[in-house]
Design a protein around this motif. Structure first.
Motif, PDB file in Angstrom:
ATOM      1  N   ARG A 466       0.834  -1.206   0.000  1.00 27.35           N
ATOM      2  CA  ARG A 466       0.000   0.000   0.000  1.00 27.35           C
ATOM      3  C   ARG A 466       0.867   1.255   0.000  1.00 27.35           C
ATOM      4  O   ARG A 466       0.639   2.183  -0.779  1.00 27.35           O
ATOM      5  CB  ARG A 466      -0.916   0.001   1.218  1.00 27.35           C
ATOM      6  N   PHE A 467       1.890   1.284   0.869  1.00 30.31           N
ATOM      7  CA  PHE A 467       2.764   2.446   0.923  1.00 30.31           C
ATOM      8  C   PHE A 467       3.558   2.604  -0.374  1.00 30.31           C
ATOM      9  O   PHE A 467       3.876   3.724  -0.771  1.00 30.31           O
ATOM     10  CB  PHE A 467       3.748   2.318   2.085  1.00 30.31           C
ATOM     11  N   GLY A 468       3.882   1.498  -1.034  1.00 28.27           N
ATOM     12  CA  GLY A 468       4.652   1.552  -2.262  1.00 28.27           C
ATOM     13  C   GLY A 468       3.813   1.789  -3.504  1.00 28.27           C
ATOM     14  O   GLY A 468       4.330   1.785  -4.615  1.00 28.27           O
ATOM     15  N   GLY A 469       2.494   1.968  -3.322  1.00 26.15           N
ATOM     16  CA  GLY A 469       1.625   2.276  -4.449  1.00 26.15           C
ATOM     17  C   GLY A 469       1.074   1.062  -5.173  1.00 26.15           C
ATOM     18  O   GLY A 469       0.359   1.203  -6.161  1.00 26.15           O
ATOM     19  N   GLU A 470       1.378  -0.152  -4.702  1.00 25.95           N
ATOM     20  CA  GLU A 470       0.885  -1.368  -5.360  1.00 25.95           C
ATOM     21  C   GLU A 470      -0.363  -1.853  -4.612  1.00 25.95           C
ATOM     22  O   GLU A 470      -0.363  -2.879  -3.935  1.00 25.95           O
ATOM     23  CB  GLU A 470       1.972  -2.435  -5.405  1.00 25.95           C
ATOM     24  N   ARG A 471      -1.430  -1.081  -4.747  1.00 25.28           N
ATOM     25  CA  ARG A 471      -2.620  -1.326  -3.947  1.00 25.28           C
ATOM     26  C   ARG A 471      -3.361  -2.595  -4.357  1.00 25.28           C
ATOM     27  O   ARG A 471      -3.992  -3.244  -3.524  1.00 25.28           O
ATOM     28  CB  ARG A 471      -3.535  -0.100  -4.010  1.00 25.28           C
ATOM     29  N   GLU A 472      -3.296  -2.945  -5.617  1.00 25.64           N
ATOM     30  CA  GLU A 472      -3.924  -4.201  -6.046  1.00 25.64           C
ATOM     31  C   GLU A 472      -3.267  -5.382  -5.335  1.00 25.64           C
ATOM     32  O   GLU A 472      -3.944  -6.306  -4.879  1.00 25.64           O
ATOM     33  CB  GLU A 472      -3.808  -4.369  -7.569  1.00 25.64           C
ATOM     34  N   ARG A 473      -1.945  -5.353  -5.263  1.00 27.82           N
ATOM     35  CA  ARG A 473      -1.209  -6.416  -4.566  1.00 27.82           C
ATOM     36  C   ARG A 473      -1.576  -6.420  -3.080  1.00 27.82           C
ATOM     37  O   ARG A 473      -1.778  -7.483  -2.489  1.00 27.82           O
ATOM     38  CB  ARG A 473       0.295  -6.204  -4.757  1.00 27.82           C
ATOM     39  N   ALA A 474      -1.662  -5.244  -2.488  1.00 24.98           N
ATOM     40  CA  ALA A 474      -2.012  -5.150  -1.070  1.00 24.98           C
ATOM     41  C   ALA A 474      -3.405  -5.721  -0.811  1.00 24.98           C
ATOM     42  O   ALA A 474      -3.624  -6.450   0.159  1.00 24.98           O
ATOM     43  CB  ALA A 474      -1.944  -3.693  -0.613  1.00 24.98           C
TER      44      ALA A 474
END
Length: 1003
Positions: A466-474
């Motif tokens: 989430r912090f790294g911008g990969e919200r789909e993965r999160a």
């Protein structure tokens, strides 16, 4: 000798000249491996040094899960520190702990300051550090081998290319074009940067035959034989590095034995080395981009004399080169390193990596401290030893997190998940969550706490993604974790499950999949009836904040109270401060204005003490917004300017954009529209996420509508709605665009569209706490109905609209002066819509608005009052005074439609509205201002600017002092010159000193 590339070198030297003139430059140089990128950079380096520029070079490192975080920036800043020690120290002053995440030599990074905004803050501070260093000298920052860049480096580079707006700075990056396959992580960045007009991309092509002839002449010190030239040109295909390798191979008599295989070509000279030198080359190839001498000696296990002799042979053959700092060795060309590494046998590679790892564990001082953990993790992983690799990879992940390198943390954690099942149980049982990790339900970081579980790992992966911008993965990981919890534990771990549901709520909103309430409700149900805990407090705080945004009112206020209580019980102070911000906002909305605003101030001040950047950022948004909604616009401007200073110093660019929007909002309310324009122009460059961009577009729409540019207003409203979407009904994001859309439709004669917009936005009513948005909308709806009286087909649906307006208005208590003024305006507009001009109602509205800081609304109600007086054939002199006041204000604001309405009304009534001192009626209660600066019509901000002008500061210096842009400073200076009636800054300064506007300066 330097061959060809004259056009490319000219482009680089021109960029250097523009940077020296004060215009930052951003360039990308691409080309296949061996085509001559580094040689071109070396030539630019020589030109830059001849012109007294400072050059710093950093290379990306192929190591770890996804590279070493910020490696090229760390190297380049280290070089700048060596060249400009005092200047870099001054430029980093006050931010050393934050910047130490990239350059550890600056100090000890603050390990507690973690969060989603940490990366953005670090990036902004880095950009500002470079701007300060390049303020008085030309700085060339070169980042090589971008194809190996870690995600954090790529993100920081993209940020710099967008954010650098001043300074004598050149940022230049190189990459291998042939390595950028369809799924290479650099590919999206290149496509994104191609859209930026400020970034120039240069692609290096291969040499033609004439250029190859020139290159061979330089290598052979003689004109090449035509047959040899043809042979080498055909085999190399114009690749400069291959030309050199072929020429050297021919020089050693190997021409007939050359293989057509590229790898064999690159290995020819390596295989010609003595055995010890070949062994050293294989060890260096597996050690990363560079290998320290002492580390190489320990891993190679050669006697020192033998090692030096082997290195001399490799360096003499142009295979290896000493590093710039003289501390280690690297391959002269990365293609050779890759060929040597690829030629290793599988067991050989594992053995060399194991040896590296064992040596580093025995003597960690052999490598730089900021690289040690990541390199150890990489070596153990490639040694295929899960028992050793898992703890090392987890340690590297924690280190990446502390440096805000969330993308690298994610890759490392995913590697840990891969290793988890292969690691022995006794190893997993010794692992503990680090003591500064706050994402788990409380389980501590000491040896007595429960061991790290796979679910803990998934929790960290969720947050890192989430912090790294990969919200789909999160989102995918959080869903998987909840399935595991439901199946494995049978629902026996409600706290952990509740925590994951909070993450799902946030991610659902971030990904525009819904409003996140269902997920929060599930979390709330899981903790219901349980003993107070940090997770319980976080759930309640999230519920209260959701309610404040979606359904402000008593229930949300009660949730905020409970969140504060629970957070205090368990000592979760950061959660408590978040809940107090929500409670302060809701308390003010409920009528406890002073109490609520005081609580927001207190929470903000405590956040400053704790250095809690996330809370401070939110307070910087909430405080001016709450003050503005209470009608305290001047105080809101001050609070916003303080918030800009806070967020600017801490590098919270997206938050700063939101605060600047709030500043523009209050400036609009105060009638300072030119200043609001300038603030919005600066804000566009800062905004990174959809919500601040949507707010900026909405404010631009408001300005355009008031000025009569209806096409632009419509475009900005559509832009606002595209940013906010329709998945998440938040009154603050949906009601103002609806009001603007209604007004635009009415101006275009589309009454049906305006009514349809009104019906749509009022379908579900207005929750308590939304009157600051709803009252202006109801006034606009009533005004539209009044303006269309008597038009064909307009009267049919008017009664229903007016009934709906009255019904909604009854539910809105007007507890503060500005709401009371809007309530009176609404009452008068409703009477006008029913055919009653009612001068007494407009007189009350004028008196109410005269007590507020709303010049546009005051001009509007004065025009309406004058129209009502003229309609009743009442006092024409009073009507004339009202029209003169209204016209003067409307023209001064640039409110063209209102100005034209006033002029039309005055023309019909045969009233002159020329503003003469004798004819202008003073507002009630007005008196001479004892403050000489204010008596000149200067706003508080203009007084601050004039003070600095009088001190002899330039616009840029003023901008730095007041945390505004040079453009905004210029606008202020122009306004000041106009108000003082002087022709320049010198006259303004002289007048300020003559009138003793700033006695402390005069002294």
């Amino acid at each position: 000798m330097f061959v060809g590339r004259s056009a490319e070198l000219t482009a680089l030297t021109e960029a250097l000249a523009r940077a020296t003139a004060g215009e930052p430059q951003a360039l990308l140089i691409g080309g296949e491996a061996g085509v001559g990128k580094t040689r071109l950079i070396e030539e630019l380096h020589a030109v830059a040094c001849a012109e007294k520029a400072v050059v710093a070079v950093g290379g990306c490192v192929e190591i770890g899960a996804d590279g070493l975080p910020f490696a090229p920036f760390s190297t380049a800043l280290r070089s700048l520190r060596r060249q400009l020690p005092d200047e870099l120290k001054a430029a980093a002053e006050g931010q050393e702990d934050e910047l130490a995440r990239i350059l550890p030599e600056l100090g000890q990074s603050d390990r507690g300051a973690l969060g989603e905004d940490g990366t953005a803050r670090l990036f902004e501070l880095t950009a500002r550090l470079l701007e300060r260093l390049a303020a008085d000298r030309t700085v060339v920052l070169v980042l090589e081998d971008l194809h190996w860049a870690d995600a954090s480096t790529r993100h920081l580079l993209a940020y710099l290319f967008r954010a650098l707006r001043r300074g004598r700075l050149v940022v230049l990056a190189t990459y291998r074009a042939d390595d950028i396959h369809r799924r290479h992580p650099l590919r999206p960045l290149l496509a994104e940067l191609d859209r930026l007009r400020s970034v120039r991309r240069i692609e290096l092509s291969r040499f033609n035959r004439a250029e190859v002839r020139s290159q061979l002449t330089g290598i052979l010190a003689a004109e090449p034989d035509p047959a040899l030239l043809e042979q080498i040109f055909e085999r190399s295909d114009g690749n400069a590095f291959f030309v050199e390798e072929l020429a050297c191979s021919i020089g050693t008599g190997c021409s007939t034995g050359l293989s057509d295989s590229l790898r064999d070509l690159l290995l020819v000279r390596v295989e010609a080395l003595p055995e010890d030198a070949q062994r050293v080359a294989r060890i260096v190839a597996e050690g990363g981009t560079t290998v320290e001498y002492r580390l190489l000696a320990a891993v190679g296990r050669l006697a020192e004399d033998e090692l030096i002799e082997a290195l001399r042979a490799a360096v003499g053959a142009n295979i290896l080169l000493p590093t710039a700092d003289g501390d280690g060795y690297r391959f002269r060309h990365s293609l050779v390193r890759e060929a040597v590494s690829d030629d290793l046998l599988p067991g050989e590679r594992s053995r060399i990596n194991r040896r590296y790892a064992e040596v580093l564990e025995t003597n960690p001082s052999l490598v730089r401290a900021d690289e040690r953990t990541t390199r150890l993790a990489s070596h153990w992983y490639h040694a295929h030893d899960a028992a050793k690799a898992l703890p090392a990879v987890l340690s590297a992940a924690v280190e990446a997190r502390r440096r805000y390198a969330y993308s690298e943390q994610l890759r490392l954690l995913e590697r840990a998940m891969e290793l988890w099942d292969d690691a022995p149980e006794e190893v997993r049982g010794t692992l503990r969550p680090p003591d500064d990790v706050e994402v788990y339900p409380p389980c501590g970081g000491d040896p007595t706490s429960p061991p790290l579980r796979y679910l803990d790992l998934m929790a960290e992966v969720t947050v890192a993604a989430r912090f790294g911008g990969e919200r789909e993965r999160a989102l995918a990981i959080s869903k998987k974790a909840l399935r595991i919890l439901e199946g494995e534990d049978g629902g026996k771990d409600p706290l952990r499950a509740a925590w994951f549901w909070i993450q799902r709520s946030r991610l659902t909103q971030d990904l525009t999949r819904g409003d996140g309430w269902q997920e929060l409700a599930t979390a709330q149900e899981l903790v219901r009836g349980m003993r107070p805990s940090a997770v319980h407090a976080e759930v309640l705080a999230a519920v209260a904040n959701w309610g404040a945004l979606h359904q402000p009112g008593p229930d949300s206020l009660a949730a905020a109270d409970r969140a504060v209580e629970y957070a205090r019980l368990v000592g979760a102070e950061l959660t408590e401060l978040h809940a107090r911000l929500t409670r302060g906002w809701l308390t003010a909305d409920a009528g406890g204005v002073e109490e609520g605003i005081a609580e927001i101030y207190e929470a903000r001040d405590r956040a400053v003490e704790l250095g809690a950047a996330g809370i401070l950022g939110r307070a910087s948004i909430n405080l001016p917004s709450t003050l503005e909604s209470m009608g305290r616009s001047e105080e809101a401007v001050t609070a916003a300017e303080q918030g800009i200073a806070f967020t600017h110093r801490r590098g919270l660019a997206d938050t700063e954009a939101w605060v600047r929007h709030n500043l523009a909002h209050s400036l609009f309310s105060l009638g300072r529209w030119t200043e609001a324009d300038a603030v919005l122009d600066d804000t566009v460059e800062l905004a990174q996420s959809h919500k601040p961009r949507g707010l900026i577009a909405g404010r631009r729409a408001e300005l355009a509508l008031a000025r009569g540019d209806f096409d632009e207003a419509h475009r900005q409203v559509e832009l606002t709605r595209s940013f906010f979407g329709t998945h998440d009904f938040q009154p603050q994001h949906l009601i103002p665009p609806a009001r603007l859309a209604m007004c635009i439709a009415a101006r275009r004669g589309a009454l049906a569209d305006a009514r349809a917009e009104f019906e749509r936005i009022t379908e579900h009513g207005f929750p308590p706490g939304t009157r600051q948005y709803a009252l202006p909308l109801l006034c606009a709806a009533a005004s539209i109905e009044a303006d269309t009286r008597g038009l064909p087909d307009a009267d049919a649906g008017r009664a229903a609209v007016l009934t709906a307006i009255r019904l909604h208005a009854k539910r809105m208590p007007t507890l503060v002066p500005v709401w009371h003024a809007y309530g009176l305006m609404l009452e008068a507009e409703l009477a006008r819509a029913e055919g009653r001009m009612a001068p007494e109602l407009w007189a009350r509205a004028v008196a109410a608005f005269e007590a507020t800081e709303r010049p546009f609304e005051l001009a509007l109600v004065r025009q309406r009052w004058a129209a009502a007086l003229l309609d009743h054939h009442a006092d024409r002199a009073e009507a004339a005074d009202l029209l003169v006041l209204a016209h003067t204000a409307a023209r001064g604001l640039g409110a063209r439609p209102l100005t034209e309405e006033i002029e039309l009304l005055a023309g019909r009534a045969r009233i002159s509205i020329a503003p003469t001192p004798a004819g202008i009626r003073k507002a009630p209660g007005s008196a001479p201002d004892p403050d000489p600066a204010r008596s000149l019509g200067l706003t508080p901000r203009e007084q601050d600017v004039l003070r600095l002008v009088a001190a002899g500061h330039s616009n840029r210096r003023i901008a730095e002092e007041l945390y505004i842009s040079p453009k905004t400073a210029s606008v202020h200076v122009s306004n000041i010159l106009a108000k003082l009636g002087v022709s320049g800054r010198t006259e303004a300064a002289a007048l300020a000193h003559r009138l003793r506007l700033f006695p402390d300066q005069a002294a």
